[in-house]
Design a protein around this motif. Structure first.
Motif, PDB file in Angstrom:
ATOM      1  N   GLU A   1      -6.374  -5.265  -1.427  1.00 46.57           N
ATOM      2  CA  GLU A   1      -5.828  -5.169  -0.209  1.00 46.57           C
ATOM      3  C   GLU A   1      -5.698  -6.469   0.664  1.00 46.57           C
ATOM      4  OE1 GLU A   1      -5.561  -1.514   2.534  1.00 46.57           O
ATOM      5  OE2 GLU A   1      -6.598  -3.148   4.145  1.00 46.57           O
TER       6      GLU A   1
ATOM      7  N   SER B   1       1.476  -5.807   8.078  1.00 45.49           N
ATOM      8  CA  SER B   1       1.896  -4.623   6.854  1.00 45.49           C
ATOM      9  C   SER B   1       0.418  -4.872   5.982  1.00 45.49           C
ATOM     10  CB  SER B   1       2.841  -4.928   6.183  1.00 45.49           C
ATOM     11  OG  SER B   1       2.974  -4.176   4.902  1.00 45.49           O
ATOM     12  N   ARG B   2       0.095  -3.734   5.402  1.00 47.94           N
ATOM     13  CA  ARG B   2      -0.828  -3.803   4.480  1.00 47.94           C
ATOM     14  C   ARG B   2      -0.526  -3.873   2.830  1.00 47.94           C
ATOM     15  NH1 ARG B   2      -4.614   1.402   5.391  1.00 47.94           N
ATOM     16  NH2 ARG B   2      -2.498   2.186   5.854  1.00 47.94           N
TER      17      ARG B   2
ATOM     18  N   ASP C   1       0.907  -1.181   0.191  1.00 47.39           N
ATOM     19  CA  ASP C   1       0.052   0.024   0.136  1.00 47.39           C
ATOM     20  C   ASP C   1       0.829   1.309  -0.078  1.00 47.39           C
ATOM     21  OD1 ASP C   1      -3.360   0.705   1.020  1.00 47.39           O
ATOM     22  OD2 ASP C   1      -1.602   2.229   1.259  1.00 47.39           O
ATOM     23  N   PRO C   2       0.558   2.265  -0.848  1.00 47.79           N
ATOM     24  CA  PRO C   2       1.525   3.296  -0.866  1.00 47.79           C
ATOM     25  C   PRO C   2       1.637   4.083   0.387  1.00 47.79           C
ATOM     26  CG  PRO C   2      -0.231   3.368  -2.893  1.00 47.79           C
ATOM     27  CD  PRO C   2      -0.396   2.439  -2.014  1.00 47.79           C
ATOM     28  N   SER C   3       0.705   4.067   1.381  1.00 49.72           N
ATOM     29  CA  SER C   3       0.944   4.612   2.375  1.00 49.72           C
ATOM     30  C   SER C   3       1.773   3.978   3.204  1.00 49.72           C
ATOM     31  CB  SER C   3      -0.562   4.509   3.508  1.00 49.72           C
ATOM     32  OG  SER C   3      -0.983   3.277   3.469  1.00 49.72           O
ATOM     33  N   GLU C   4       2.178   2.808   2.801  1.00 44.55           N
ATOM     34  CA  GLU C   4       3.331   2.018   3.853  1.00 44.55           C
ATOM     35  C   GLU C   4       4.855   2.245   3.119  1.00 44.55           C
ATOM     36  OE1 GLU C   4       0.847  -0.293   6.488  1.00 44.55           O
ATOM     37  OE2 GLU C   4       2.882   0.179   6.474  1.00 44.55           O
ATOM     38  N   TRP C   5       4.575   2.542   1.975  1.00 42.06           N
ATOM     39  CA  TRP C   5       6.139   2.939   1.416  1.00 42.06           C
ATOM     40  C   TRP C   5       7.219   3.239   2.070  1.00 42.06           C
ATOM     41  CZ3 TRP C   5       4.630   4.485  -4.495  1.00 42.06           C
ATOM     42  CH2 TRP C   5       4.132   3.658  -4.971  1.00 42.06           C
ATOM     43  N   ASP C   6       6.591   4.566   2.588  1.00 42.12           N
ATOM     44  CA  ASP C   6       7.957   5.258   3.376  1.00 42.12           C
ATOM     45  C   ASP C   6       8.292   4.392   4.675  1.00 42.12           C
ATOM     46  OD1 ASP C   6       8.305   7.662   5.710  1.00 42.12           O
ATOM     47  OD2 ASP C   6       9.587   7.803   4.068  1.00 42.12           O
ATOM     48  N   ARG C   7       7.509   3.991   5.540  1.00 41.61           N
ATOM     49  CA  ARG C   7       8.074   3.027   6.523  1.00 41.61           C
ATOM     50  C   ARG C   7       8.595   1.814   6.165  1.00 41.61           C
ATOM     51  NH1 ARG C   7       5.516  -1.165   9.878  1.00 41.61           N
ATOM     52  NH2 ARG C   7       3.837  -1.335   8.516  1.00 41.61           N
TER      53      ARG C   7
END
Length: 427
Positions: free
Chosen positions: A91, A82-83, A56-62
């Motif tokens: 998803e 993780s998603r 998920d793009p929201s998880e890329w940075d982490r």
């Protein structure tokens, strides 16, 4: 590693898979992992540009920061949720187990994925999930060991088989893992372990000789980092059996340093030993004796009896040289039928005695090749390091001059080099 109590809170009965990547570029993936993300074959998944496409793009940075921290050793390998997204952008929630391994000579990330999308509440499925996870770890071709000060907390089946430990044995019965490591490595591994746990080293990699339960020796490669076990820091070691590689390396080194026919050290090795011995003798102001020996009329042996007989003579002559010298120094084949002896802390009198003892032995015992008895003799030239200005080349040249005088004297004799060349010593 994660606190086991945390696993007790998960109710899992889900598929799982393994992927190995470097900077999110897929290096290896199994069928389960590929199918989990909607791919029919693992080969299709190898074609994607980056694993980030499945997160998920929201998880890329982490995900990127976690990967960098674990690979650099700033953080220990983690277990986290993780998603992710399958190839159809649906998803899925997964449990991710990160582990740093070596892949084709370079560090890489091994990721075990457990699908949490279909959670259930039954305790049976908790046990099934834990069993699956254990099977994944035990199915690894690498040994995995978690320990605190070498007291084992976890060991997978690969490590148990590597060390010869019964798969059913309790870790409390295994004992201190240091006891399996050859004592020559104890100081080194102890110091490195302290550095690791103190945070002075993020990761340590070493080769050690280990004693198998059956008493045989194996060589292993250890890659250790810090993890947490039940909330306390511990060492997580990936263990690879490299016994065959070590044997091959030793065989290649032996071949590079020894003469193929006689098994003695070859000229290159003896040259290195000579340089070192000369320097040691100069530093310690001690004696160094060099003897050159040459089998008399060796060409006639080859001409009369054939090269097979000549080779047999060289082998037996070499064996007699080794047996006679014992541990008094080094002996090697200098070239053809010429041999060199180097003996530290051996003076002129003792050097002559050693050469004469071998000369008489060679002359008194014919060499038998099949039905043929071949009388063999050898000439010996002796030189001693007698000046700080002398080089290794000078020492050998002087021994060669003495050998030449022995040949001119009629062979089968020992001559001592004399700088003034006023007299020669014939025994």
């Amino acid at each position: 590693m994660k606190d086991k109590n945390a696993h007790d809170e998960l109710y899992i009965n889900a598929p799982h898979g393994i992927v190995i990547h470097r900077d999110f570029k897929v290096l290896y993936v199994d069928d389960n992992y590929a199918q989990l993300f909607g791919f029919e074959k693992k080969e299709d998944m190898l074609k994607i540009g980056s694993l980030l496409e499945l997160i998920d793009p929201s998880e890329w940075d982490r995900s990127t920061r976690t990967y960098q921290a674990v690979m650099s050793g700033e953080k220990p390998p983690t277990v986290h949720s993780s998603r992710n997204l399958n190839k159809n952008k649906q998803e899925i929630n997964v449990l991710v187990v990160d582990h740093v391994i070596e892949w084709q000579g370079q560090p890489a990330m091994q990721v075990t994925i457990v699908d949490l999308s279909q959670q259930v509440k039954a305790q049976k499925q908790i046990r099934d999930s834990e069993r699956r996870y254990r099977e994944l770890v035990d199915g690894s071709i690498q040994g995995i060991l978690v320990h605190q000060n070498f007291t084992p907390l976890f060991a997978n089946n690969s490590l148990r088989e590597m060390f010869g430990l019964p798969l059913s044995a309790k870790l409390s019965e295994v004992g201190d893992m240091m006891g399996y490591i050859d004592p020559q490595h104890w100081k080194e591994i102890g110091e490195k372990h302290q550095q690791l746990m103190a945070g002075e080293q993020k990761q340590i990699k070493s080769e050690y000789k280990v004693t198998h339960v059956d008493g045989s020796s194996i060589w292993v490669n250890l890659l250790s980092s810090i993890c947490f076990w039940e909330g306390k820091p511990a060492a997580l070691a990936t263990v690879v059996d490299m016994t065959e590689q070590k044997r091959l390396q030793q065989a290649l080194e032996y071949k590079a340093n020894h003469d193929g026919l006689t098994g003695l050290l070859n000229r290159n090795s003896m040259s290195e030993i000579l340089e070192s011995a000369v320097q040691t003798a100069k530093d310690e102001t001690s004696d160094l004796c060099c003897i050159l020996a040459d089998i008399d009329e060796f060409k006639k042996i080859n001409d009369c009896y054939g090269h097979h007989a000549g080779d047999k003579v060289l082998k037996i002559f070499s064996q007699r040289c080794s047996d006679s010298l014992l541990k008094q120094g080094s002996v090697g084949r200098w070239g053809g039928e010429e041999f060199i002896f180097l003996m530290q802390q051996v003076d002129q009198i003792e050097g002559v005695f050693i050469a004469e003892r071998l000369r008489r032995l060679i002359a008194s015992e014919p060499i038998v090749v099949g039905d043929i008895s071949i009388s063999v003799s050898a000439s010996f030239g002796i030189a001693l390091l007698n000046s700080p200005q002398q080089t290794a080349e000078d020492l050998v040249a002087n021994a060669d001059r003495a050998l030449y005088k022995a040949k001119r004297k009629g062979r089968n004799c020992t001559m001592l080099f004399n700088e003034e060349d006023q007299h020669s010593l014939t025994i």
